[in-house]
Design an enzyme around this catalytic site. Structure first.
Site: not given
Ligand code: AP5
Ligand code: MG
Ligand code: ZN
Length: 211
Positions: A13, A160, A88, A171, A127
């Site tokens: 994402k 992270r 979410r 997660r 990552r």
């Molecule tokens: P990346 O693009 O970083 O993936 P992502 O989908 O953004 O993954 P996240 O871990 O950020 O998602 P998340 O939903 O768990 O975390 P968030 O920060 O939103 O890609 C991942 C890796 O793969 C990178 O190294 C990239 O280079 C590589 N990659 C990407 N595409 C690729 C491809 N096509 N091929 C190969 N490699 C690739 O949330 C964190 C925490 O915050 C949650 O756990 C929760 O506690 C809280 N939180 C956030 N939003 C909410 C909400 N709405 N409600 C409640 N809690 C929330």
């Molecule tokens: Mg992300």
């Protein structure tokens, strides 16, 4: 235009968002990035959120909804935005349905990025993130030109806290239980487009731009 990026942790994402907001001039709202910044600042929101994030659990709806409410009230965001990682839960999605018309927006598309589970684990544990600008890297799939240094701004890269194997598994389980139901929720509203996220970064970007 308002677009939502839905998908499990590690689906790509944030990686795709970097390109989408640039190509389509959209304001970017990542609740994960906003929460991590709050944790870093040790604000009262950050202190509350940290305990949940470190466990791989979702932060309570009322805290996250308040963040998004605040962003949507800003005219810059109301012109058009990309939401990454929000909503979410069904409660968060219902909040959006009610809040968007008030700022003259409605959801144009929900892009659901789908990736196999073993691939997600490899992506997350490898990552690295820039501590200054937030750009995403991967030790194998998207290495920086110089080890541990951001290509874009020269900042240091870090891992992270929630990217350990144990927290990643939690997660993924939380995603299945609390977020996956949103696929059906948006399918029923004819807003969902599935993206095959198993492809490389450029190919995933192409699918998104085609939609
Ligand atoms: P990346 O693009 O970083 O993936 P992502 O989908 O953004 O993954 P996240 O871990 O950020 O998602 P998340 O939903 O768990 O975390 P968030 O920060 O939103 O890609 C991942 C890796 O793969 C990178 O190294 C990239 O280079 C590589 N990659 C990407 N595409 C690729 C491809 N096509 N091929 C190969 N490699 C690739 O949330 C964190 C925490 O915050 C949650 O756990 C929760 O506690 C809280 N939180 C956030 N939003 C909410 C909400 N709405 N409600 C409640 N809690 C929330
Ligand atoms: Mg992300
Ligand atoms: Zn950077």
């Amino acid at each position: 235009m308002l677009v939502i990026l839905l998908g499990p942790p590690g689906a790509g994402k944030g990686t795709q968002a970097e390109r989408i907001v640039e190509d389509h001039a959209l304001a970017y709202v990542s609740t994960g990035d906003i929460l991590r910044a709050a944790v870093k600042e040790q604000s009262s929101l950050g202190k509350k959120a940290k305990q949940y994030m470190d466990q791989g659990q979702l932060v309570p709806d009322e805290l996250v909804v308040a963040i998004v409410k605040d962003r949507l009230a800003d005219p810059e965001y109301a012109k058009g935005a990309l939401l990454d990682g929000f909503p979410r839960t069904v409660t968060q999605a219902e909040f959006l349905d009610q809040a968007l018309p008030e700022v003259g927006l409605n959801i144009d598309r929900v892009l659901s990025i789908e990736v196999k589970e073993d691939e997600l684990v490899e992506r997350l544990t490898g990552r690295r993130v820039c501590s200054d600008c937030g750009a995403n890297y991967h030790i194998k799939f998207k290495p920086p030109k110089v080890r541990n240094v951001c290509d874009l701004c020269g900042g240091d890269l870090y891992q992270r806290d929630d990217d350990t194997l144990e927290t990643v598994k939690e997660r993924l389980a939380v995603y299945k239980k609390q977020t996956e139901p949103l696929i059906r929720f948006y399918m029923d509203k004819n807003l969902l487009s599935a993206i095959d996220g198993n492809q490389d970064i450029d190919d995933v970007n192409k699918q998104i731009n085609d939609i």
